[in-house]
Write a protein that holds these residues in place. Structure first.
Motif, PDB file in Angstrom:
ATOM      1  N   GLN A 187       0.833  -1.209   0.000  1.00 43.17           N
ATOM      2  CA  GLN A 187       0.000   0.000   0.000  1.00 43.17           C
ATOM      3  C   GLN A 187       0.863   1.252   0.000  1.00 43.17           C
ATOM      4  N   LYS A 188       1.937   1.253   0.770  1.00 42.14           N
ATOM      5  CA  LYS A 188       2.848   2.407   0.796  1.00 42.14           C
ATOM      6  C   LYS A 188       3.424   2.675  -0.583  1.00 42.14           C
ATOM      7  N   ASP A 191       0.616   3.817  -3.108  1.00 40.63           N
ATOM      8  CA  ASP A 191       0.082   5.147  -2.837  1.00 40.63           C
ATOM      9  C   ASP A 191       0.998   6.259  -3.342  1.00 40.63           C
TER      10      ASP A 191
END
Length: 192
Positions: A187-188, A191
């Motif tokens: 996710q990091k 994003d």
């Protein structure tokens, strides 16, 4: 922009239950974790025999050679939770690749050719290409097959050296250490 996520097979899509046994039965596991990983890598690359691997793991952990053999050399199981996550959350948005160091004819025990075609947009097996991770050529090749630049792909592997090889080739990489960690780490990167 990330367009593809590539997964290693062993230690990621298929997990070896033996490391969990060792982790749960070795009080000093955190202290010797790196040494155990190094022994595993040496065995994977053929630098030490299976018997030497078992003996050295036994000496490090205090677990008998028989139990090391019984619990660490058998029992690869499909990581169904990860496979479900890939199918439900990642596949709709990203191309999915498989990149594995594996001997000829062995992959069929884990993913049939038909399954590979259904689950992955591209699959690269070292024994078929002669390209072995962590060589950057293996990572470049899987990205070419996926139709993406290396900068548009993430490699997920449990081996730190393989992750470093992917980064050297221009990919981003996540060292697999369980599904919860993977979700957070991906996710990091996604994003950004």
């Amino acid at each position: 922009m990330i367009k593809a996520i590539v997964f290693d097979c062993f230690g990621v899509l298929y997990v070896h239950h033996g490391p969990e046994y060792i982790k749960n039965h070795t009080p000093q596991y955190d202290r010797i974790r790196g040494q155990l990983k190094d022994l595993s890598n040496q065995a994977d690359y053929g630098l030490i025999s299976q018997a030497d691997y078992e003996q050295q793991v036994s000496e490090l952990t205090g677990i008998s050679v028989g139990l090391v053999n019984r619990h660490t050399l058998r029992g690869f199981g499909r990581n169904n939770e990860l496979m479900d996550y890939i199918e439900s959350q990642l596949r709709p948005e990203y191309k999915i690749g498989l990149l594995s160091n594996i001997s000829r004819g062995t992959m069929e025990k884990f993913f049939t050719k038909k399954e590979r075609e259904q689950l992955f947009d591209a699959a690269v097996l070292s024994s078929e290409t002669g390209m072995i991770k962590p060589s950057p050529s293996a990572f470049v090749y899987i990205c070419e097959l996926l139709g993406v630049a290396t900068s548009e792909a993430i490699m997920v592997d449990d081996n730190l050296e393989n992750c470093q090889g992917a980064r050297f080739a221009g990919m981003q990489a996540v060292t697999y250490d369980g599904l919860a960690h993977l979700k957070t780490s991906l996710q990091k990167l996604l994003d950004k």
